[in-house]
Structure formats: structure tokens, C-alpha cells
Design an enzyme around this catalytic site. Structure first.
Site, PDB file in Angstrom:
ATOM      1  N   ASP A   1      -4.846   1.828  -9.436  1.00  0.00           N
ATOM      2  CA  ASP A   1      -3.738   1.680  -8.498  1.00  0.00           C
ATOM      3  C   ASP A   1      -3.516   0.230  -8.099  1.00  0.00           C
ATOM      4  OD1 ASP A   1      -6.082   1.433  -6.959  1.00  0.00           O
ATOM      5  OD2 ASP A   1      -5.923   3.482  -6.225  1.00  0.00           O
TER       6      ASP A   1
ATOM      7  N   ASP B   1     -11.327  11.485   3.164  1.00  0.00           N
ATOM      8  CA  ASP B   1     -10.555  12.734   3.147  1.00  0.00           C
ATOM      9  C   ASP B   1     -10.478  13.331   1.745  1.00  0.00           C
ATOM     10  OD1 ASP B   1      -8.881  10.949   1.922  1.00  0.00           O
ATOM     11  OD2 ASP B   1      -7.210  11.163   3.338  1.00  0.00           O
TER      12      ASP B   1
ATOM     13  N   HIS C   1      -9.466  11.905  -1.082  1.00  0.00           N
ATOM     14  CA  HIS C   1      -8.427  11.465  -2.013  1.00  0.00           C
ATOM     15  C   HIS C   1      -9.031  10.614  -3.124  1.00  0.00           C
ATOM     16  CE1 HIS C   1      -8.246   7.740   0.578  1.00  0.00           C
ATOM     17  NE2 HIS C   1      -8.067   7.179  -0.604  1.00  0.00           N
TER      18      HIS C   1
ATOM     19  N   GLU D   1      -3.191  11.012  -1.902  1.00  0.00           N
ATOM     20  CA  GLU D   1      -3.570  11.487  -0.577  1.00  0.00           C
ATOM     21  C   GLU D   1      -3.610  13.020  -0.531  1.00  0.00           C
ATOM     22  OE1 GLU D   1      -4.645   9.263   1.296  1.00  0.00           O
ATOM     23  OE2 GLU D   1      -3.278   7.621   1.733  1.00  0.00           O
TER      24      GLU D   1
END
Length: 262
Positions: A70, A139, A141, A146
Site C-alpha cells: 500500500d 482491528d 485489518h 479496514e
């Protein structure tokens, strides 16, 4: 799914680096070995080990092609928080990987959707990714996918959650407003199309994410849970990350790894 539990972060990173080196050295055929790479704090120890192994002559990256996960939208290469800068400072500048073999998403592209589509085509042109190393967020991801990102998603533009921007603000003077609100990222489907997926999970803060990845139901809420459907998924973790696993789960994976060493 294979879960390899190491005593601490340093041992986890060394184990992961050895796995990557063995995969590169064992690669057969005329095509280059295609390696997917992440940024963030988790892989830094792996990169340090790989750099040393390259210097020691244990591995060469001359026949390796890399694809990064990314990049922030709106940060030029020279920005010290761009992932282009991160990768060159922490890895690429220290090994014998040809610059032309490095593939990274361009967060400054005029047409971001076209940039993402072209990235998918480039990956496909090499026959896919042989090994994709990644980390996960608290979380769950993976890359910038996400919670509630489609588990079949491809490379595209992602809106970052407030939680992610708060976590990443430590790299931007603890000012969340300086963290870009969007990024370009490979998709969950892009990562899991790879022949092997190696995910690094370390520290107590990631314990809940590890438990959901290994023991929970597969769900878009925890994008890392898609690992359950991959036939060559490996999680390398440290003891600190295992705090939320059931005791029997923890013992099971220790026993499996012990039996493989016999």
C-alpha cells in the site's frame, strides 16, 4: 493454517526471515521469485535479518521482484512518511535488489483507479505472488483493508478509519490530522491469491486480532480471518500476541510445530 509461536519478537522475525530465504533459495524455473512486502513496525526485524543474510551471502535478491501492499494518497516519494521512503530506508537500499524489480503503488497518480488496475495487471504478468508477507492492525485489518472491506476485494482506493489514523499518528508527530485520510492498497483477494501468505502478529495489543484470525468465524469485520480459507497461510507470532487464545488452541499449535521438528 499454520501458527508458529516464538518466544519473543526477535525470534519471530528471525524465523520469518529464514522462511523467506528458504523460499527464495528453493525457487525453481526461469521466472523471478515474486515477494509481497508490508510496511509498519512489525516487519522491521524481518528486514534487518534479511539485510544481514544478504550481506553474509546466504541469499540474493537479484532474481526477486517485489510488490508492496500500500501507499498513502498525496505523499510524494521524498516525504519521510511515504511507504516508498520507508521501504528504501529500511530495506531496498541495503540489499542487491535491482531498482527495476521494485513495484510500489503511486499515491500521487493522477488517476488512482487506473493506477490500481495497472498494479493488478503487473502482478498477474509475473504469474502472481509467490509469498506475500504482511502484518495486521489491532482491528485485524490487513494492508489498508479496514473492517468490513470485502474479502474478495482487489487493489483500490481505501478510506482510512479514525482508529487507523490515530494509531498511525505516532509517525506524524501524534497529530491525526496530518495522517492522510485515504490510501491505495492491494485488496484482501489480491493478498490471498498468493501462493503463500505469511502474516506477522506481535505484541499484546494484537492478541485480540490473533484470536479472531485463528479461532473466530470468517467475517468482513475481521479481514484477517480470510486466512482461514487459504491453503498455505502461515502466522508467525510471539508469546505476547497469544494472550487471547484458548489454552487448548495455544497448546495445539505448539504441539504441531514440535512434531514437525522431530
Amino acid at each position: 493454517m499454520r501458527v508458529v509461536i516464538q518466544e519473543n519478537y526477535e525470534k519471530m522475525c528471525l524465523w520469518a526471515a529464514n522462511l523467506i530465504v528458504d523460499a527464495i533459495n528453493g525457487h525453481k524455473g526461469d521466472k523471478p521469485f515474486v515477494l509481497g512486502l508490508p510496511t509498519g513496525s512489525s516487519p522491521l526485524g524481518v528486514y534487518r535479518n534479511l539485510i544481514q543474510m544478504n550481506k553474509d551471502g546466504k541469499v540474493s535478491f537479484k532474481n526477486v521482484v517485489t510488490f508492496n501492499m500500500d501507499e498513502y494518497v498525496g505523499l510524494p516519494h521524498e516525504h519521510d512518511q511515504s511507504y516508498w521512503y520507508f521501504m528504501h530506508e529500511n530495506f531496498f537500499n541495503h540489499i542487491d535488489l535491482p531498482e527495476q524489480n521494485i513495484n510500489m503503488l503511486n499515491g500521487m497518480a493522477e488517476d488512482l483507479e487506473a493506477e490500481c488496475a495497472e498494479y493488478e495487471k503487473r502482478i498477474a504478468s509475473y504469474g502472481g505472488i509467490d509469498l506475500f508477507m504482511g502484518g495486521i492492525g489491532v482491528d485485524g485489518h490487513i494492508a489498508f483493508n479496514e473492517p468490513f472491506t470485502s474479502l474478495a476485494s482487489r487493489t483500490g482506493v481505501r478510506t482510512l478509519t479514525t482508529d487507523t489514523r490515530i494509531v498511525n499518528s505516532r509517525f506524524f508527530g501524534n497529530d491525526m490530522n496530518k495522517v492522510p485520510a485515504t490510501a491505495v492498497s492491494v485488496g484482501v483477494g489480491t493478498v490471498f491469491d498468493s501462493k503463500c501468505v505469511l502474516v506477522l502478529i506481535n505484541g499484546h495489543a494484537k492478541a485480540r486480532a490473533l484470536a479472531h484470525t485463528v479461532e473466530g468465524a470468517m467475517s468482513q469485520m475481521w479481514t484477517c480471518s480470510a486466512l482461514q480459507m487459504h491453503n498455505n497461510a502461515i502466522i508467525a507470532c510471539d508469546e505476547a500476541a497469544c494472550g487471547e487464545l484458548k489454552v487448548d488452541t495455544y497448546k495445539y499449535f505448539l504441539d504441531i510445530e514440535k512434531s514437525q521438528r522431530i
